[in-house]
Write a protein that holds these residues in place. Structure first.
Motif, PDB file in Angstrom:
ATOM      1  N   UNK A 133      29.108  50.061  43.705  1.00 16.71           N
ATOM      2  CA  UNK A 133      28.940  49.304  42.471  1.00 16.71           C
ATOM      3  C   UNK A 133      27.739  49.862  41.704  1.00 16.71           C
ATOM      4  N   UNK A 134      27.766  49.760  40.375  1.00 22.57           N
ATOM      5  CA  UNK A 134      26.667  50.289  39.569  1.00 22.57           C
ATOM      6  C   UNK A 134      26.463  49.406  38.350  1.00 22.57           C
ATOM      7  N   UNK A 135      25.485  49.734  37.527  1.00 22.26           N
ATOM      8  CA  UNK A 135      25.138  48.873  36.401  1.00 22.26           C
ATOM      9  C   UNK A 135      26.290  48.759  35.396  1.00 22.26           C
ATOM     10  N   UNK A 136      27.161  49.763  35.343  1.00 29.62           N
ATOM     11  CA  UNK A 136      28.312  49.705  34.449  1.00 29.62           C
ATOM     12  C   UNK A 136      29.252  48.559  34.800  1.00 29.62           C
ATOM     13  N   UNK A 137      29.370  48.243  36.096  1.00 29.27           N
ATOM     14  CA  UNK A 137      30.208  47.111  36.492  1.00 29.27           C
ATOM     15  C   UNK A 137      29.650  45.800  35.932  1.00 29.27           C
ATOM     16  N   UNK A 138      28.324  45.651  35.960  1.00 29.77           N
ATOM     17  CA  UNK A 138      27.689  44.459  35.394  1.00 29.77           C
ATOM     18  C   UNK A 138      27.920  44.398  33.885  1.00 29.77           C
ATOM     19  N   UNK A 139      27.813  45.547  33.214  1.00 35.30           N
ATOM     20  CA  UNK A 139      28.069  45.596  31.771  1.00 35.30           C
ATOM     21  C   UNK A 139      29.476  45.107  31.454  1.00 35.30           C
ATOM     22  N   UNK A 140      30.453  45.523  32.262  1.00 32.34           N
ATOM     23  CA  UNK A 140      31.837  45.137  32.015  1.00 32.34           C
ATOM     24  C   UNK A 140      32.075  43.651  32.250  1.00 32.34           C
ATOM     25  N   UNK A 141      31.322  43.062  33.185  1.00 31.76           N
ATOM     26  CA  UNK A 141      31.408  41.608  33.389  1.00 31.76           C
ATOM     27  C   UNK A 141      30.998  40.892  32.109  1.00 31.76           C
ATOM     28  N   UNK A 142      29.882  41.330  31.526  1.00 29.19           N
ATOM     29  CA  UNK A 142      29.350  40.690  30.318  1.00 29.19           C
ATOM     30  C   UNK A 142      30.293  40.905  29.135  1.00 29.19           C
ATOM     31  N   UNK A 143      30.725  42.154  28.918  1.00 32.05           N
ATOM     32  CA  UNK A 143      31.610  42.456  27.797  1.00 32.05           C
ATOM     33  C   UNK A 143      32.949  41.716  27.926  1.00 32.05           C
ATOM     34  N   UNK A 144      33.506  41.738  29.125  1.00 29.63           N
ATOM     35  CA  UNK A 144      34.783  41.071  29.345  1.00 29.63           C
ATOM     36  C   UNK A 144      34.700  39.570  29.149  1.00 29.63           C
ATOM     37  N   UNK A 145      33.613  38.978  29.645  1.00 30.13           N
ATOM     38  CA  UNK A 145      33.428  37.539  29.494  1.00 30.13           C
ATOM     39  C   UNK A 145      33.259  37.138  28.043  1.00 30.13           C
ATOM     40  N   UNK A 146      32.464  37.898  27.295  1.00 31.31           N
ATOM     41  CA  UNK A 146      32.233  37.593  25.879  1.00 31.31           C
ATOM     42  C   UNK A 146      33.515  37.763  25.073  1.00 31.31           C
ATOM     43  N   UNK A 147      34.240  38.858  25.326  1.00 31.48           N
ATOM     44  CA  UNK A 147      35.504  39.086  24.613  1.00 31.48           C
ATOM     45  C   UNK A 147      36.483  37.946  24.877  1.00 31.48           C
ATOM     46  N   UNK A 148      36.543  37.482  26.120  1.00 31.34           N
ATOM     47  CA  UNK A 148      37.438  36.377  26.469  1.00 31.34           C
ATOM     48  C   UNK A 148      37.076  35.120  25.696  1.00 31.34           C
ATOM     49  N   UNK A 149      35.774  34.825  25.600  1.00 34.69           N
ATOM     50  CA  UNK A 149      35.324  33.646  24.862  1.00 34.69           C
ATOM     51  C   UNK A 149      35.677  33.759  23.376  1.00 34.69           C
ATOM     52  N   UNK A 150      35.533  34.958  22.803  1.00 36.75           N
ATOM     53  CA  UNK A 150      35.874  35.160  21.396  1.00 36.75           C
ATOM     54  C   UNK A 150      37.366  34.935  21.158  1.00 36.75           C
ATOM     55  N   UNK A 151      38.192  35.453  22.055  1.00 38.45           N
ATOM     56  CA  UNK A 151      39.636  35.277  21.921  1.00 38.45           C
ATOM     57  C   UNK A 151      40.025  33.803  22.056  1.00 38.45           C
ATOM     58  N   UNK A 152      39.403  33.119  22.999  1.00 37.56           N
ATOM     59  CA  UNK A 152      39.669  31.682  23.167  1.00 37.56           C
ATOM     60  C   UNK A 152      39.274  30.895  21.923  1.00 37.56           C
ATOM     61  N   UNK A 153      38.217  31.348  21.244  1.00 32.48           N
ATOM     62  CA  UNK A 153      37.710  30.601  20.084  1.00 32.48           C
ATOM     63  C   UNK A 153      38.671  30.605  18.906  1.00 32.48           C
ATOM     64  N   UNK A 154      39.653  31.513  18.896  1.00 34.10           N
ATOM     65  CA  UNK A 154      40.645  31.516  17.816  1.00 34.10           C
ATOM     66  C   UNK A 154      42.017  31.074  18.310  1.00 34.10           C
ATOM     67  N   UNK A 155      42.060  30.478  19.512  1.00 29.52           N
ATOM     68  CA  UNK A 155      43.291  29.849  19.961  1.00 29.52           C
ATOM     69  C   UNK A 155      44.073  30.535  21.054  1.00 29.52           C
ATOM     70  N   UNK A 156      43.715  31.766  21.419  1.00 29.44           N
ATOM     71  CA  UNK A 156      44.445  32.453  22.486  1.00 29.44           C
ATOM     72  C   UNK A 156      44.296  31.708  23.811  1.00 29.44           C
ATOM     73  N   UNK A 157      45.350  31.737  24.608  1.00 26.99           N
ATOM     74  CA  UNK A 157      45.256  31.309  25.998  1.00 26.99           C
ATOM     75  C   UNK A 157      44.881  32.548  26.805  1.00 26.99           C
ATOM     76  N   UNK A 158      43.685  32.549  27.352  1.00 30.33           N
ATOM     77  CA  UNK A 158      43.125  33.769  27.952  1.00 30.33           C
ATOM     78  C   UNK A 158      43.031  33.650  29.476  1.00 30.33           C
ATOM     79  N   UNK A 159      43.493  34.700  30.136  1.00 29.10           N
ATOM     80  CA  UNK A 159      43.271  34.824  31.578  1.00 29.10           C
ATOM     81  C   UNK A 159      42.406  36.051  31.805  1.00 29.10           C
TER      82      UNK A 159
END
Length: 290
Positions: A133-159
């Protein structure tokens, strides 16, 4: 308030650069005397830098330019030149009303249901099980989580999915689709996006075949404005009388037909070429053998 001041400065500088982009315009600061204006620019920093015009004349010209644009601006109401300053006023009632709306809405401000009913899977974090594991994996956790929240905020059902390994199924589907188009189309996206949409198309085709759909027939039905779900299961009003297993199958088929229709106009040439190549192929079997 400091962030608001930053935004006002950006707006004022944008206005003034339309007038003269060669000038290094002074900073916009909150005015200590709110009876005169809300913000001010100290024009003295331009002393000695102007050609063929005095500082008072230049300040007046700049203020008039701001004033001419202020009538259509949501935040800035006007500007006047006075004693080496440009005094700037804002639309206080509009700004306070806006802030009131934001505060009352709380966490729901800016959210909508414009994409309600659509489903999205955001894959992130997925690390290589063969490496550390490396710092890039942590970056992807943050980016993926934020993107999911943005998609949810406009109505998407996100998994959110974290794939460790799926026995190469993704690679097989992508390779089969890539083989169908390699050398036949000019890539008009970044390579990773191109590969990504090939996988999305192939996975959709594969799932539709698993659900008993002939891809060529399905495409023709949709082109003719027909409903493939009704053709297979009968009118919608009769679906409630079917068993739960069939209802689940109908729901899944409807979902993948919608994805089919969503992907087609994004890359029509790519979609058509892959469809022509694999419509008579058992995709899951072929991909598994690669």
């Amino acid at each position: 308030m400091d962030q608001f001041a930053v935004e006002i400065e950006k707006e004022i500088h944008h206005m003034l650069k339309q007038k003269d982009s060669s000038i290094d315009w002074p900073a916009v600061k909150k005015n200590r005397s709110v009876s005169k204006s809300d913000f001010a620019m100290v024009m003295g920093s331009l002393t000695g830098k102007l050609k063929d015009i005095s500082l008072p004349e230049f300040s007046t010209m700049a203020a008039q330019h701001i004033q001419s644009l202020a009538s259509n601006h949501p935040m800035i109401s006007g500007a006047t030149a006075q004693a080496g300053y440009i005094n700037i006023t804002v639309h206080r009632p509009q700004i306070f009303a806006f802030l009131k709306d934001v505060l009352e809405a709380g966490d729901s401000y800016g959210k909508s249901n414009v994409m309600a009913g659509k489903k999205v899977i955001v894959e992130h974090t997925s690390s290589n099980p063969n490496g550390p594991l490396h710092v890039g994996n942590l970056r992807n956790v943050i980016l993926g989580g934020i993107l999911s929240k943005l998609l949810e905020s406009v109505g998407y059902s996100v998994k959110q999915h974290f794939y460790v390994n799926d026995l190469g199924a993704q690679i097989g589907l992508t390779a089969l689709g890539f083989t169908a188009v390699n050398g036949k189309l000019k890539i008009n996206l970044k390579v990773d996006q191109w590969i990504g949409i090939i996988y999305a198309i192939m996975n959709t085709f594969s799932e539709l075949q698993v659900l008993g759909q002939n891809l060529g027939d399905l495409n023709l039905q949709l082109e003719n404005g027909e409903d493939p779900i009704s053709l297979k299961y009968g009118p919608t009003e009769k679906h409630l009388n079917l068993g739960k297993e069939i209802q689940d199958e109908i729901f899944k088929l409807k979902e993948y037909v919608e994805i089919f229709q969503d992907l087609q106009p994004r890359q029509p040439e790519l979609f058509a070429l892959i469809l022509k190549s694999v419509k008579d192929v058992n995709i899951k079997q072929e991909a598994g053998e690669l």
